[in-house]
Design a protein around this motif. Structure first.
Motif, mmCIF file in Angstrom:
data_model
loop_
_atom_site.group_PDB
_atom_site.id
_atom_site.type_symbol
_atom_site.label_atom_id
_atom_site.label_comp_id
_atom_site.label_asym_id
_atom_site.label_seq_id
_atom_site.Cartn_x
_atom_site.Cartn_y
_atom_site.Cartn_z
ATOM 1 N N SER A 247 -1.912 10.591 19.640
ATOM 2 C CA SER A 247 -2.076 9.154 19.894
ATOM 3 C C SER A 247 -2.897 8.526 18.779
ATOM 4 N N VAL A 248 -2.713 7.219 18.628
ATOM 5 C CA VAL A 248 -3.489 6.414 17.685
ATOM 6 C C VAL A 248 -4.016 5.204 18.442
ATOM 7 N N ASN A 249 -5.334 5.061 18.483
ATOM 8 C CA ASN A 249 -5.961 3.955 19.215
ATOM 9 C C ASN A 249 -5.480 3.892 20.663
ATOM 10 N N GLY A 250 -5.294 5.070 21.256
ATOM 11 C CA GLY A 250 -4.903 5.128 22.655
ATOM 12 C C GLY A 250 -3.420 5.006 22.921
ATOM 13 N N LYS A 251 -2.621 4.744 21.876
ATOM 14 C CA LYS A 251 -1.176 4.593 22.061
ATOM 15 C C LYS A 251 -0.467 5.877 21.654
ATOM 16 N N PRO A 252 0.406 6.407 22.518
ATOM 17 C CA PRO A 252 1.093 7.664 22.202
ATOM 18 C C PRO A 252 1.997 7.529 20.975
ATOM 19 N N ILE A 253 2.061 8.594 20.182
ATOM 20 C CA ILE A 253 2.993 8.687 19.062
ATOM 21 C C ILE A 253 3.695 10.035 19.172
ATOM 22 N N ASP A 254 4.880 10.128 18.533
ATOM 23 C CA ASP A 254 5.674 11.350 18.662
ATOM 24 C C ASP A 254 5.091 12.515 17.880
ATOM 25 N N GLU A 255 4.479 12.227 16.732
ATOM 26 C CA GLU A 255 3.956 13.292 15.887
ATOM 27 C C GLU A 255 2.828 12.745 15.025
ATOM 28 N N ALA A 256 2.049 13.668 14.463
ATOM 29 C CA ALA A 256 0.964 13.273 13.563
ATOM 30 C C ALA A 256 1.566 13.037 12.187
ATOM 31 N N SER A 257 1.971 11.804 11.936
ATOM 32 C CA SER A 257 2.717 11.465 10.722
ATOM 33 C C SER A 257 1.851 10.624 9.785
ATOM 34 N N TYR A 258 1.801 11.047 8.523
ATOM 35 C CA TYR A 258 1.054 10.312 7.498
ATOM 36 C C TYR A 258 1.997 9.935 6.373
ATOM 37 N N GLU A 259 1.899 8.668 5.937
ATOM 38 C CA GLU A 259 2.751 8.174 4.855
ATOM 39 C C GLU A 259 1.876 7.625 3.736
ATOM 40 N N ASN A 260 2.132 8.114 2.532
ATOM 41 C CA ASN A 260 1.454 7.603 1.344
ATOM 42 C C ASN A 260 2.447 6.805 0.518
ATOM 43 N N ILE A 261 1.930 5.748 -0.089
ATOM 44 C CA ILE A 261 2.794 4.848 -0.858
ATOM 45 C C ILE A 261 2.414 4.928 -2.331
ATOM 46 N N TYR A 262 3.447 5.142 -3.169
ATOM 47 C CA TYR A 262 3.227 5.189 -4.614
ATOM 48 C C TYR A 262 3.623 3.847 -5.223
ATOM 49 N N THR A 263 2.691 3.255 -5.982
ATOM 50 C CA THR A 263 2.960 1.986 -6.670
ATOM 51 C C THR A 263 2.801 2.200 -8.168
ATOM 52 N N LEU A 264 3.854 1.849 -8.906
ATOM 53 C CA LEU A 264 3.767 1.981 -10.359
ATOM 54 C C LEU A 264 2.598 1.155 -10.888
ATOM 55 N N PRO A 265 1.875 1.688 -11.859
ATOM 56 C CA PRO A 265 0.769 0.905 -12.430
ATOM 57 C C PRO A 265 1.283 -0.399 -13.050
ATOM 58 N N GLU A 266 0.437 -1.407 -13.062
ATOM 59 C CA GLU A 266 0.779 -2.661 -13.725
ATOM 60 C C GLU A 266 0.961 -2.381 -15.218
ATOM 61 N N PRO A 267 2.102 -2.788 -15.787
ATOM 62 C CA PRO A 267 2.392 -2.407 -17.181
ATOM 63 C C PRO A 267 1.481 -3.131 -18.183
ATOM 64 N N THR A 268 1.479 -2.586 -19.340
ATOM 65 C CA THR A 268 0.749 -3.200 -20.444
ATOM 66 C C THR A 268 1.619 -3.155 -21.688
ATOM 67 N N THR A 269 1.146 -3.679 -22.784
ATOM 68 C CA THR A 269 1.922 -3.694 -24.031
ATOM 69 C C THR A 269 1.050 -3.188 -25.171
ATOM 70 N N ALA A 270 1.747 -2.759 -26.175
ATOM 71 C CA ALA A 270 1.069 -2.369 -27.427
ATOM 72 C C ALA A 270 1.940 -2.860 -28.583
ATOM 73 N N GLU A 271 1.359 -3.053 -29.700
ATOM 74 C CA GLU A 271 2.092 -3.557 -30.872
ATOM 75 C C GLU A 271 1.835 -2.621 -32.051
ATOM 76 N N LEU A 272 2.911 -2.279 -32.717
ATOM 77 C CA LEU A 272 2.833 -1.362 -33.834
ATOM 78 C C LEU A 272 2.947 -2.173 -35.145
ATOM 79 N N PHE A 273 2.061 -1.939 -36.061
ATOM 80 C CA PHE A 273 2.035 -2.701 -37.323
ATOM 81 C C PHE A 273 2.368 -1.788 -38.497
ATOM 82 N N VAL A 274 2.963 -2.402 -39.469
ATOM 83 C CA VAL A 274 3.185 -1.730 -40.758
ATOM 84 C C VAL A 274 2.519 -2.564 -41.833
ATOM 85 N N ASP A 275 1.679 -1.945 -42.602
ATOM 86 C CA ASP A 275 1.036 -2.652 -43.715
ATOM 87 C C ASP A 275 1.818 -2.324 -44.981
#
Length: 276
Positions: A247-275
């Motif tokens: 149970s969770v907070n007194g409410k029955p559940i079928d199983e002890a289930s845990y879910e994790n969420i993967y979020t891609l990192p916020e992208p960034t940029t880089a600049e390559l220079f030639v001298d």
């Protein structure tokens, strides 16, 4: 059942007495132990029996009065009740001063015994075991299944109020878990305690399951606190069985289930220079 003295506990033991052939009745025809009897042994009385009948014409005349004593079988499957039938013979004798006296003798199947003694044997119920499981899943922010990769996910279980310990108090995924979902176990928990004095008696044992937060900022860890209740029940054959409810907070559940969420990192940029 090893022959050691054992406290009555919550058990009530009952005994009856049956006068035979019109013998005078005692003050009580049934007697019982009580819940306050914290003892391994107890002397009990059916009360006094009054004898007034003249047993004969001469000093030394006597008459026998017979009583049958039995234990009433109870309903605790952990207890072996004593089915011995004890015969109590009261011999009443008149003396030369015209006074009556009484003596009591006990027998079983015609064999003399020193006292009306009953012995009950307590046998612990046959133990049982239960297993607490965790269902672990990993998804993307869009809800799609996602491989664990190098992420390690950890879970703990905490027995409450002296509940028996499982084989493992912590469990973890491993780097070899190339999966989006995994069933995990804290191992078996052994239950040996007698839950009560009747068939159908039960006792609840409570465990708290949590995920341990990791340190990957791309992962949303699951802070759900899941309560696992193991109900142990004794049956009529003196065997224990166990069932698990979540149970969770007194409410029955079928199983002890845990879910994790993967979020891609916020992208960034880089600049390559030639001298040049």
């Amino acid at each position: 059942d090893e022959g050691e003295a054992f406290d009555f506990g919550d058990n009530i033991f009952n005994f009856t007495l049956e006068p035979q052939d019109g013998a005078p009745a005692p003050e009580k025809l049934s007697i019982s132990t009580t819940l306050s009897d914290a003892a391994e042994e107890k002397d009990m009385s059916f009360g006094e029996i009054q004898f007034t009948e003249d047993p004969g014409l001469t000093a030394g005349s006597s008459k026998d009065y017979v009583y049958l004593i039995r234990e009433t079988a109870g309903d605790n499957p952990s207890v072996t009740y004593d089915d011995t039938v004890i015969t109590a013979t009261v011999t009443v004798t008149k003396d030369e001063h015209n006074k009556l006296s009484a003596s009591v003798a006990y027998t079983v199947n015609g064999e003399p015994i020193d006292e009306a003694s009953y012995e009950n044997i307590y046998t612990l119920p046959e133990p049982t075991a239960a297993e607490l499981l965790v269902d672990k899943s990993f998804v993307t922010a869009e809800g799609e299944a996602f491989n664990f990769g190098d992420n390690i996910f950890n879970f703990t279980v905490e027995p409450q109020d002296g509940a028996p310990e499982p084989e493992k108090s912590t469990i973890s995924t491993t780097l070899s878990d190339a999966a989006e979902e995994k069933d995990m176990s804290f191992g078996k928990i052994q239950f040996t305690e007698d839950p009560g004095i009747t068939a159908g008696s039960s006792k609840d044992y409570v465990y708290i399951i949590r995920e341990t937060e990791g340190d990957n900022p791309s992962v949303t860890y699951d802070d759900t606190v899941i309560k696992a209740t193991v109900t142990v029940t004794k049956d009529a054959d003196n065997k224990l069985s166990a069932s698990v409810a979540y149970s969770v907070n007194g409410k029955p559940i079928d199983e002890a289930s845990y879910e994790n969420i993967y979020t891609l990192p916020e992208p960034t940029t880089a600049e390559l220079f030639v001298d040049k």
